[in-house]
Design a protein around this motif. Structure first.
Motif, short mmCIF file in Angstrom:
data_model
loop_
_atom_site.label_atom_id
_atom_site.label_comp_id
_atom_site.label_asym_id
_atom_site.label_seq_id
_atom_site.Cartn_x
_atom_site.Cartn_y
_atom_site.Cartn_z
N PRO A 56 -7.74 1.77 7.81
CA PRO A 56 -6.92 1.97 6.61
C PRO A 56 -5.46 2.24 6.98
CG PRO A 56 -8.14 3.97 7.11
CD PRO A 56 -8.60 2.93 8.11
N GLY A 57 -4.61 2.24 5.97
CA GLY A 57 -3.21 2.59 6.19
C GLY A 57 -2.30 1.41 6.44
N GLY A 58 -2.77 0.19 6.19
CA GLY A 58 -1.91 -0.98 6.36
C GLY A 58 -0.82 -1.02 5.31
N GLY A 59 0.33 -1.58 5.66
CA GLY A 59 1.45 -1.63 4.73
C GLY A 59 1.19 -2.54 3.54
N VAL A 60 0.35 -3.56 3.72
CA VAL A 60 -0.01 -4.50 2.66
C VAL A 60 -1.52 -4.65 2.62
CG1 VAL A 60 0.12 -6.91 1.93
CG2 VAL A 60 2.17 -5.77 2.75
N PRO A 115 3.76 1.05 -7.18
CA PRO A 115 2.65 0.57 -6.35
C PRO A 115 1.31 1.08 -6.83
CG PRO A 115 3.90 2.27 -5.20
CD PRO A 115 4.68 1.94 -6.43
N VAL A 116 0.30 0.23 -6.73
CA VAL A 116 -1.06 0.56 -7.14
C VAL A 116 -1.90 0.74 -5.88
CG1 VAL A 116 -3.09 -0.21 -8.41
CG2 VAL A 116 -0.79 -0.79 -9.25
N SER A 117 -2.46 1.92 -5.69
CA SER A 117 -3.27 2.17 -4.50
C SER A 117 -4.59 1.41 -4.60
CB SER A 117 -3.54 3.66 -4.36
OG SER A 117 -4.38 4.12 -5.40
N LEU A 118 -5.23 1.24 -3.45
CA LEU A 118 -6.53 0.55 -3.44
C LEU A 118 -7.57 1.32 -4.23
CD1 LEU A 118 -7.07 -0.97 0.13
CD2 LEU A 118 -7.33 -2.13 -2.06
N GLY A 119 -7.51 2.65 -4.18
CA GLY A 119 -8.46 3.45 -4.94
C GLY A 119 -8.34 3.23 -6.43
N ARG A 120 -7.11 3.24 -6.93
CA ARG A 120 -6.89 3.01 -8.36
C ARG A 120 -7.27 1.58 -8.74
NH1 ARG A 120 -1.09 4.24 -10.95
NH2 ARG A 120 -1.77 6.36 -10.40
N ASN A 168 0.84 -1.19 0.00
CA ASN A 168 0.00 0.00 0.00
C ASN A 168 0.89 1.25 0.00
OD1 ASN A 168 -1.95 1.94 0.35
ND2 ASN A 168 -2.48 1.36 2.45
N PRO A 169 0.85 2.06 -1.06
CA PRO A 169 1.69 3.25 -1.09
C PRO A 169 1.27 4.30 -0.07
CG PRO A 169 0.20 3.24 -2.97
CD PRO A 169 0.03 1.92 -2.28
N LEU A 170 0.00 4.26 0.37
CA LEU A 170 -0.51 5.24 1.34
C LEU A 170 -0.40 4.68 2.75
CD1 LEU A 170 -3.65 6.39 -0.68
CD2 LEU A 170 -1.35 7.34 -0.72
#
Length: 260
Positions: A205-209, A154-159, A127-129
């Motif tokens: 939210p905000g987990g590393g993976v 990295p591909v965010s969850l939103g994308r 997770n980039p965020l």
């Protein structure tokens, strides 16, 4: 850095104590999701063919695809050119497959293509965020680093959610692991574990993976009989040595209502 070098660098990262702990946590979180899938074929794709996330799957025939020539893989191919028939795989697990790919959207489209209607698509990514994503970004300032932007995208969850929607895949659930990076020992490491458990239980939210679970919703494409026979033949020899012949398995009884 070529694909085989990326595979080795990523394997080295997971070989550390914190990486081993993270991999074990991913496998544990995937177990109930994999319990919902059944059928003939399950595919794991990514740069880590030596680390199986699908060993606990009720599906017997397991295929490991990798772009690096690793002996642990069943199939060597690019993510956006899977040599499999459309609508032929029951479950696809992408283990860091998109973020080290030059064409992540094209690879995701290929995963959707080979997946059967109502099949399961599971994507594991950094997770980039997150704090871990920020650390990877800083390390990526060095050109030789695995996390350099020329290699790690990295591909965010939103994308990812937007891409899945465009491909008619419905996002069923997401999980995020370790909002605090795995570091330290003893009491601090136990504290990090308790925080992670709380965060997962409350969908923080905000987990590393992250682990994203989606279902392919569109109808399958009908193929002429000759092509269907050719597709069945294409699976011969793809199993890892010693793997049992593919046989259909029914979903676990305690999840039968969810698998329907």
């Amino acid at each position: 850095m070529q694909s085989i070098e990326i595979s080795r660098a990523l394997e080295s990262w997971y070989a550390r104590e914190s990486g081993e702990e993270l991999c074990e946590a991913i496998i544990e979180r995937l177990e109930p999701v994999l319990g919902l899938s059944f059928g003939y074929h399950i595919l794991q794709i990514g740069s880590l063919p030596t680390r199986s996330l699908i060993a606990e799957s009720p599906i017997n025939h397991r295929i490991f695809a990798c772009s690096a020539t690793d002996r642990s893989a069943s199939m060597f191919c690019h993510g956006d050119e899977l040599p499999l028939e459309s609508d032929s795989v029951d479950t696809v697990v992408a283990f860091h497959a998109l973020e080290f790919d030059e064409h992540p959207h094209g690879s995701l489209r290929e995963m959707q293509r080979v997946l059967r209607p109502h099949g399961h698509l599971i994507i594991v990514g950094f997770n980039p965020l997150s704090l871990l994503g920020a650390a990877h970004y800083l390390r990526g300032l060095r050109k030789s680093s695995l996390w350099n932007k020329g290699r790690h995208r990295p591909v965010s969850l939103g994308r990812l959610t937007d891409w899945l929607r465009l491909l008619d895949c419905e996002l069923e659930s997401t999980q995020q692991l370790f909002p605090l990076p795995l570091a330290g020992k003893g009491r601090f490491r136990r504290f990090v574990g308790r925080v992670d458990q709380w965060a997962c239980d409350h969908s923080f939210p905000g987990g590393g993976v992250y682990i994203a679970h989606a279902i392919k919703q569109i109808a399958g494409v009908r193929r002429p009989r000759s092509l269907r026979a050719r597709a069945r033949a294409s699976f011969r020899g793809l199993g890892v040595a010693g793997a049992p012949a593919p046989t259909p398995r029914q979903p676990r009884s305690d999840n039968s209502d969810q698998a329907a």
